[in-house]
Each structure stands twice: as C-alpha cells, then as structure tokens.
Design an enzyme around this catalytic site. Structure first.
Site, PDB file in Angstrom:
ATOM      1  N   HIS A   1      63.729-112.202 -31.832  1.00 38.82           N
ATOM      2  CA  HIS A   1      62.958-112.643 -30.637  1.00 38.82           C
ATOM      3  C   HIS A   1      63.926-113.398 -29.611  1.00 38.82           C
ATOM      4  O   HIS A   1      64.937-113.973 -30.086  1.00 38.82           O
ATOM      5  CB  HIS A   1      62.084-113.730 -31.169  1.00 38.82           C
ATOM      6  CG  HIS A   1      61.476-114.584 -30.339  1.00 38.82           C
ATOM      7  ND1 HIS A   1      61.720-115.959 -29.826  1.00 38.82           N
ATOM      8  CD2 HIS A   1      60.599-114.320 -29.199  1.00 38.82           C
ATOM      9  CE1 HIS A   1      61.082-116.422 -29.059  1.00 38.82           C
ATOM     10  NE2 HIS A   1      60.452-115.639 -28.614  1.00 38.82           N
TER      11      HIS A   1
ATOM     12  N   ASN B   1      63.976-115.264 -25.461  1.00 35.12           N
ATOM     13  CA  ASN B   1      62.892-115.555 -24.181  1.00 35.12           C
ATOM     14  C   ASN B   1      63.908-116.629 -23.374  1.00 35.12           C
ATOM     15  O   ASN B   1      64.486-117.235 -23.638  1.00 35.12           O
ATOM     16  CB  ASN B   1      61.732-116.636 -24.736  1.00 35.12           C
ATOM     17  CG  ASN B   1      61.009-117.077 -23.571  1.00 35.12           C
ATOM     18  OD1 ASN B   1      61.266-118.217 -23.194  1.00 35.12           O
ATOM     19  ND2 ASN B   1      60.223-116.380 -23.053  1.00 35.12           N
ATOM     20  N   VAL B   2      63.843-116.257 -21.976  1.00 35.44           N
ATOM     21  CA  VAL B   2      64.311-117.177 -21.149  1.00 35.44           C
ATOM     22  C   VAL B   2      63.487-117.299 -19.904  1.00 35.44           C
ATOM     23  O   VAL B   2      62.619-116.189 -19.582  1.00 35.44           O
ATOM     24  CB  VAL B   2      65.621-116.484 -20.517  1.00 35.44           C
ATOM     25  CG1 VAL B   2      66.984-116.709 -21.611  1.00 35.44           C
ATOM     26  CG2 VAL B   2      65.686-114.977 -20.016  1.00 35.44           C
ATOM     27  N   ARG B   3      63.361-118.470 -19.254  1.00 29.68           N
ATOM     28  CA  ARG B   3      62.149-118.554 -18.399  1.00 29.68           C
ATOM     29  C   ARG B   3      62.698-119.495 -17.082  1.00 29.68           C
ATOM     30  O   ARG B   3      63.599-120.323 -17.688  1.00 29.68           O
ATOM     31  CB  ARG B   3      60.831-119.173 -19.198  1.00 29.68           C
ATOM     32  CG  ARG B   3      61.123-120.350 -20.108  1.00 29.68           C
ATOM     33  CD  ARG B   3      60.020-120.407 -20.950  1.00 29.68           C
ATOM     34  NE  ARG B   3      60.199-121.462 -21.748  1.00 29.68           N
ATOM     35  CZ  ARG B   3      60.767-121.493 -22.890  1.00 29.68           C
ATOM     36  NH1 ARG B   3      61.360-120.443 -23.336  1.00 29.68           N
ATOM     37  NH2 ARG B   3      60.934-122.614 -23.620  1.00 29.68           N
TER      38      ARG B   3
ATOM     39  N   HIS C   1      60.495-105.602 -33.838  1.00 29.78           N
ATOM     40  CA  HIS C   1      60.354-105.264 -35.288  1.00 29.78           C
ATOM     41  C   HIS C   1      60.777-103.903 -35.594  1.00 29.78           C
ATOM     42  O   HIS C   1      60.404-102.920 -35.448  1.00 29.78           O
ATOM     43  CB  HIS C   1      58.661-105.123 -35.544  1.00 29.78           C
ATOM     44  CG  HIS C   1      58.222-106.802 -34.890  1.00 29.78           C
ATOM     45  ND1 HIS C   1      58.145-107.731 -35.756  1.00 29.78           N
ATOM     46  CD2 HIS C   1      57.413-107.021 -33.902  1.00 29.78           C
ATOM     47  CE1 HIS C   1      57.455-108.635 -35.494  1.00 29.78           C
ATOM     48  NE2 HIS C   1      56.989-108.453 -34.227  1.00 29.78           N
TER      49      HIS C   1
ATOM     50  N   SER D   1      60.588-112.189 -21.849  1.00 31.81           N
ATOM     51  CA  SER D   1      60.431-112.360 -23.573  1.00 31.81           C
ATOM     52  C   SER D   1      60.507-111.288 -24.443  1.00 31.81           C
ATOM     53  O   SER D   1      59.907-110.248 -23.816  1.00 31.81           O
ATOM     54  CB  SER D   1      59.178-113.278 -23.711  1.00 31.81           C
ATOM     55  OG  SER D   1      58.115-112.624 -23.363  1.00 31.81           O
TER      56      SER D   1
ATOM     57  N   GLY E   1      46.116-116.200 -19.460  1.00 31.66           N
ATOM     58  CA  GLY E   1      47.022-115.260 -19.216  1.00 31.66           C
ATOM     59  C   GLY E   1      46.557-113.832 -19.732  1.00 31.66           C
ATOM     60  O   GLY E   1      45.588-113.594 -20.271  1.00 31.66           O
ATOM     61  N   ARG E   2      47.418-112.979 -19.501  1.00 37.28           N
ATOM     62  CA  ARG E   2      47.185-111.386 -19.876  1.00 37.28           C
ATOM     63  C   ARG E   2      47.415-111.387 -21.290  1.00 37.28           C
ATOM     64  O   ARG E   2      48.567-111.465 -21.952  1.00 37.28           O
ATOM     65  CB  ARG E   2      48.215-110.591 -19.030  1.00 37.28           C
ATOM     66  CG  ARG E   2      48.003-109.000 -19.321  1.00 37.28           C
ATOM     67  CD  ARG E   2      48.809-108.244 -18.422  1.00 37.28           C
ATOM     68  NE  ARG E   2      48.261-106.837 -18.403  1.00 37.28           N
ATOM     69  CZ  ARG E   2      48.836-105.863 -19.316  1.00 37.28           C
ATOM     70  NH1 ARG E   2      49.797-106.236 -20.031  1.00 37.28           N
ATOM     71  NH2 ARG E   2      48.353-104.728 -19.292  1.00 37.28           N
TER      72      ARG E   2
ATOM     73  N   HIS F   1      52.465-125.771 -41.997  1.00 33.79           N
ATOM     74  CA  HIS F   1      51.298-125.437 -43.126  1.00 33.79           C
ATOM     75  C   HIS F   1      51.912-124.701 -44.306  1.00 33.79           C
ATOM     76  O   HIS F   1      51.241-124.791 -45.508  1.00 33.79           O
ATOM     77  CB  HIS F   1      49.968-124.734 -42.537  1.00 33.79           C
ATOM     78  CG  HIS F   1      50.411-123.206 -42.163  1.00 33.79           C
ATOM     79  ND1 HIS F   1      51.220-122.993 -40.998  1.00 33.79           N
ATOM     80  CD2 HIS F   1      50.195-122.095 -42.586  1.00 33.79           C
ATOM     81  CE1 HIS F   1      51.269-121.665 -40.753  1.00 33.79           C
ATOM     82  NE2 HIS F   1      50.709-121.002 -41.737  1.00 33.79           N
TER      83      HIS F   1
END
Length: 299
Positions: free
Chosen positions: A106, A108-110, A96, A92, A259-260, A175
C-alpha cells in the site's frame, strides 16, 4: 516558495502514470481507467488491474477535490480551516497479488491546502507506504525498510526512525492487538521547514514505492503455492479489511463526507475469508507470521 498546488497536481498525475506503467510491465496485464467527477468540485482517475499474471487486483487512484468550504466534520478538530476554500489531492494504491508469498503493498501521497483572502494558506503533505506479508522473509523486510531509510536520509537522520514508528503505531489493529504488517513509512501534517522541502520529501516517498516493492515481487513470483497457502492468504486478508473499515482515517473520512465509494473501497481485496477462532498449526510457517510482524528494527 509559496505553496504551488498546480505543481503538486502535475507530479501526482505523472506518478500515477509511472506506477501503473511499471506494474503493468511486471504483470503483463493493463489497467482499466475510470474517470469520475465530483459534483461539489473536482474528480479523479481510478485505475484497476484485475486478474493479471501476478496481481489479482491492483488499484491506483488519483483524486483532486476542491470546494468553497470544508465539511463540518473536517473543521471540528481544526477550527482554523473554517471559512476557507480548500483543495485536497493525492495518489493512493493497493496491490493484492495472487501468490501468497508476495506481500500486499500500500502507498499513498497527498497534499491539502485551505485558503481565504488576506490570510496565509494552511497546507500540509502526508503519505507513506507499508507492506503486509502473509509469509515472512527477512531479506524482503530488510530491503523494504532499507529503501525507506535511504530515501529519508537526505532529509535528516531522524526522519526514517520517526516515520517508521508512526507507521508501526498507525497500522495497528487494536481489537486484535496485532500489527497489520511490517510497516514502512507514515507521515502527516508535514509543512516545515518550507514548501519546497516538504514537496521534495513527498516526491521521494512516491517515487520510492516501486523501488521498495518490485524487487520483492521478482524474488517471490516463481515460488510454488497451493490451497493451504491460498486459504491462509485469504484469512489474513480479513485483517486488511478489518483495519480499513474500522481504523483507517482516510477511509472513514471519505465515506463520512460523501466521497466516491468505489474509489475509496478500491483498496479492498477481491476475495477474503473469515473463520471463527481459527488457529494456525504450532510450528508451521503460518504460525510464524505473528512473530514476524512484531515491531522491530529491521536495519
């Protein structure tokens, strides 16, 4: 072919290396690596580039965690995972930039697999990439989405529109009643038609990120900006923080399951600002952003 977690892990490690090398070559600064281990099983490599020539902060994280049983919070909605050992791995990243005319990106691959003796494994892939501009440029949005469409094309004509819509639906701040950015691709629970097909698609998404992002960086990096643009960038970064802490499933799952924390929150921008009931000046480039990020067909 049966699921091959080792093969997936080797790809993810190479992907992290490739993305870091590519971003460093563009920026001129290097990533600092922080390797970590998870007491319950597994670990990862968190890499961060700070205060570079182009990127204020870029984080590229690889993690591979495993265990004998899933936490109760994870099996509540997936009872078929109860009593199975599991492996979860992924890359991930969030970038910036300094320059407000360069969007935040951004990706991410999982991969997830849960097994128990005498039963077929339960597995799936997920991932995607999305773009969060502060100032809208149509040619950038078109390039981003065209790259996404082109990498999806070999896997079927319906893949890009389906995963584009999923991305638009997912990266939405309920929101605020607004999109986080202009989207891209988002997919999850991918396990059909077979492992090889799904793995190939995940690789295409992972490899496609730099092809989608770097031409935009090159196009915008020399644009001159000042205090006005910087203040607007910091204000809009607040939306990024709000989404990640309130709505993002991965962030919430990681924090709720021990998680970390440093790696999970690596996606946060280094500087951000909020201002009560701030409104952009009518007719300004800042005011134009709200219209620019409305869901639309870019190509």
């Amino acid at each position: 072919m049966k699921p091959d977690a080792h093969h997936v892990k080797q790809f993810l490690l190479r992907l992290q290396d490739d993305i870091c090398q590519t971003l460093s070559a563009v920026d001129g600064a290097n990533f600092v690596e922080d390797s970590w281990r998870r007491e319950a099983g597994g670990g990862g490599r968190s890499r961060v580039l700070r205060n570079g020539g182009i990127f204020e902060q870029a984080g590229v994280n690889f993690s591979h965690v495993h265990g004998d049983a899933m936490p109760a919070s994870a099996t509540a909605h997936r009872p078929e995972l109860a009593g199975r050992s599991f492996e979860a791995m992924g890359v991930s990243l969030v970038v910036h930039p300094h320059n407000p005319y360069i969007p935040t990106s951004h990706a991410n691959v999982r991969f997830f697999i849960a097994e128990k003796p005498g039963a077929d494994p339960v597995w799936w892939f997920g991932g995607g990439f999305d773009l969060t501009p502060y100032y809208g440029f149509e040619e950038d949005a078109v390039h981003w989405h065209r790259t996404a469409r082109d990498l999806c094309q070999p896997f079927g004509d319906d893949v890009y529109p389906r995963y584009k819509k999923w991305c638009d639906d997912y990266f939405f701040l309920k929101h605020r009643n607004e999109q986080r950015g202009i989207g891209g691709l988002f997919f999850d629970d991918l396990n059909t038609p077979d492992f090889d097909h799904c793995f190939a698609f995940m690789q295409a998404v992972g490899n496609g990120y730099t092809e989608a992002y770097l031409p935009i960086v090159e196009r915008r990096k020399a644009m001159v900006w000042g205090e006005r643009e910087r203040n607007f960038q910091l204000y809009r970064r607040g939306r990024y923080v709000e989404f990640n802490l309130v709505w993002d499933r991965g962030t919430l799952f990681g924090l709720q399951t021990g998680g970390r924390t440093e790696s999970i929150l690596m996606s946060m921008p280094p500087l951000v600002r909020w201002e009560y009931d701030w409104q952009p000046e009518a007719g300004s480039p800042e005011a134009a952003l709200s219209e620019f990020i409305q869901v639309r067909d870019w190509i």
